[in-house]
Design a protein around this motif. Structure first.
Motif, PDB file in Angstrom:
ATOM      1  N   VAL A 127       4.732  -3.520  -3.759  1.00 32.63           N
ATOM      2  CA  VAL A 127       2.780  -3.833  -3.784  1.00 32.63           C
ATOM      3  C   VAL A 127       2.831  -3.916  -2.404  1.00 32.63           C
ATOM      4  O   VAL A 127       2.097  -2.901  -1.334  1.00 32.63           O
ATOM      5  CB  VAL A 127       1.809  -4.448  -3.943  1.00 32.63           C
ATOM      6  CG1 VAL A 127       0.499  -4.302  -3.185  1.00 32.63           C
ATOM      7  CG2 VAL A 127       2.539  -4.294  -5.537  1.00 32.63           C
TER       8      VAL A 127
ATOM      9  N   SER B  78       5.274  -7.878  -6.393  1.00 27.67           N
ATOM     10  CA  SER B  78       4.403  -7.995  -5.184  1.00 27.67           C
ATOM     11  C   SER B  78       5.046  -7.740  -3.306  1.00 27.67           C
ATOM     12  O   SER B  78       3.821  -6.735  -2.614  1.00 27.67           O
ATOM     13  CB  SER B  78       3.926  -9.784  -4.756  1.00 27.67           C
ATOM     14  OG  SER B  78       3.403 -10.334  -5.903  1.00 27.67           O
TER      15      SER B  78
ATOM     16  N   ASN C 181       2.223   3.036   4.270  1.00 35.96           N
ATOM     17  CA  ASN C 181       0.658   3.295   4.181  1.00 35.96           C
ATOM     18  C   ASN C 181       0.241   2.990   5.622  1.00 35.96           C
ATOM     19  O   ASN C 181      -0.426   3.863   6.311  1.00 35.96           O
ATOM     20  CB  ASN C 181      -0.017   2.987   3.627  1.00 35.96           C
ATOM     21  CG  ASN C 181      -1.888   3.126   3.640  1.00 35.96           C
ATOM     22  OD1 ASN C 181      -1.884   4.136   3.891  1.00 35.96           O
ATOM     23  ND2 ASN C 181      -2.620   2.777   3.669  1.00 35.96           N
TER      24      ASN C 181
ATOM     25  N   ALA D 283       3.618   1.243  -4.136  1.00 37.14           N
ATOM     26  CA  ALA D 283       2.368   0.054  -4.473  1.00 37.14           C
ATOM     27  C   ALA D 283       2.145   0.042  -5.868  1.00 37.14           C
ATOM     28  O   ALA D 283       2.508  -0.851  -6.587  1.00 37.14           O
ATOM     29  CB  ALA D 283       1.842   0.436  -4.148  1.00 37.14           C
TER      30      ALA D 283
ATOM     31  N   LEU E   8      -4.742  -2.916  -3.070  1.00 40.40           N
ATOM     32  CA  LEU E   8      -4.300  -1.750  -3.965  1.00 40.40           C
ATOM     33  C   LEU E   8      -6.089  -0.784  -3.447  1.00 40.40           C
ATOM     34  O   LEU E   8      -5.826   0.610  -4.185  1.00 40.40           O
ATOM     35  CB  LEU E   8      -4.812  -1.459  -5.341  1.00 40.40           C
ATOM     36  CG  LEU E   8      -3.234  -2.074  -6.060  1.00 40.40           C
ATOM     37  CD1 LEU E   8      -2.945  -2.094  -7.800  1.00 40.40           C
ATOM     38  CD2 LEU E   8      -2.082  -1.492  -5.359  1.00 40.40           C
TER      39      LEU E   8
ATOM     40  N   GLY F  82       4.448  -0.825   0.007  1.00 34.43           N
ATOM     41  CA  GLY F  82       3.948  -0.071   0.013  1.00 34.43           C
ATOM     42  C   GLY F  82       2.871  -0.108   0.995  1.00 34.43           C
ATOM     43  O   GLY F  82       2.261   1.064   2.024  1.00 34.43           O
ATOM     44  N   LEU F  83       1.944  -1.077   0.940  1.00 33.73           N
ATOM     45  CA  LEU F  83       0.869  -0.775   2.160  1.00 33.73           C
ATOM     46  C   LEU F  83       1.829  -1.187   3.387  1.00 33.73           C
ATOM     47  O   LEU F  83       1.317  -0.238   4.474  1.00 33.73           O
ATOM     48  CB  LEU F  83       0.184  -2.708   1.939  1.00 33.73           C
ATOM     49  CG  LEU F  83      -0.692  -2.626   0.288  1.00 33.73           C
ATOM     50  CD1 LEU F  83      -0.992  -4.327   0.668  1.00 33.73           C
ATOM     51  CD2 LEU F  83      -1.621  -2.525   0.331  1.00 33.73           C
TER      52      LEU F  83
END
Length: 296
Positions: free
Chosen positions: A272, A269, A279, A123, A95, A275-276
């Motif tokens: 998350v 998880s 990004n 995330a 994060l 989301g990573l």
């Protein structure tokens, strides 16, 4: 990237992932604040006698050492000691990417792109799902400490941005001189005056090996090799490899510690990690999509 450098990048992210297992082993024998202090003392000495001091101001060096050494790792080690799974912590710590984006907006005037914003929302929805699963106070506290550790990692990243282009290995080694004293004092206050002699007298080969791995493997080898890769390739080629750290962390924790996580935590998880991924790769994939030809 050459095959040799590709293997080096994979070795670094694997070491950084396994590092969370080593932390779990370490805090099983040494109190977390004391272990953090020893980690940075070992990382600094004797390396400072062989590595030139980075060309940054003293204030930047101290601020980074305090944010990363005392706050980020102090909180992370405490969270793992209190029961945060090693594998899950390797993911939650990522994060820091979104905290860095938010802090850069607040303090550096940067503007996040739409893919960064969407990635952050996805995330944090995942973190919310994990938090709901761990609503009991004893389970929620380690998660909150890990999220706080990720925030201080983001603060450390902003300090690094303010430092400009620097040798990251030199920066890490010299900033490692900052955390030991405040951490030893904190250990004395919160873990008691007997923590150090008791740890030194009772530590096993597993705890000692974990300390050496954390100090020299994850810190000196990890940052040294990473700095070498960044000197050879653009950051956008090297940085995406960090997405493999939680994979290595979760995999090694399952293999070496027998850790399992619930279905809800698995779903969180995955959010998350999605989301990573969004990004890092969202903008590139969007730009790579074929565009309809304009009519004459």
């Amino acid at each position: 990237m050459s095959p040799r450098d590709l293997l080096l990048a994979l070795a670094v992210v694997t070491v950084w992932g396994v590092n969370f297992v080593a932390i779990k082993w370490g805090v099983g024998e040494v109190p977390p604040l004391l272990l953090t202090a020893l980690r940075f003392a070992c990382a600094a000495v004797p390396a400072v006698f062989f590595i030139r001091r980075p060309e940054v101001g003293f204030g930047i060096l101290v601020a980074y050492g305090f944010a990363i050494g005392v706050l980020q790792f102090g909180l992370l080690f405490a969270a793992i000691k209190l029961g945060m799974p090693a594998g899950l912590s390797s993911l939650v710590m990522q994060l820091q990417a979104f905290f860095t984006i938010g802090l850069a907006v607040a303090f550096l005037g940067e503007r996040p792109g739409p893919f960064q914003l969407v990635g952050a929302v996805v995330a944090f929805v995942g973190i919310g799902a994990i938090g709901l699963e761990r609503l009991e106070g004893a389970a929620l506290l380690p998660l909150l400490l890990t999220v706080a550790a990720a925030l201080f990692w983001g603060i450390g990243n902003i300090i690094t941005k303010k430092a400009g282009r620097i040798d990251m290995l030199s920066f890490v080694v010299w900033s490692s001189l900052v955390p030991p004293i405040p951490l030893f004092v904190a250990s004395l206050l919160f873990e008691g005056p007997g923590a150090l002699p008791r740890a030194l007298g009772e530590i096993t080969w597993l705890g000692g090996g974990a300390l050496l791995f954390i100090s020299y493997g994850a810190t000196l080898f990890g940052y040294g090799a990473w700095s070498l890769l960044l000197s050879r390739y653009p950051a956008n080629v090297v940085a995406p490899f960090t997405l493999l750290v939680p994979i290595a962390g979760i995999g090694s924790a399952a293999l070496l510690l027998g850790e399992t996580i619930s279905v809800v935590e698995i779903a969180g998880s995955l959010l998350v990690f999605a989301g990573l991924m969004f990004n890092v790769f969202g903008g590139r994939l969007w730009r790579a999509l074929p565009r309809p030809a304009r009519k004459a």
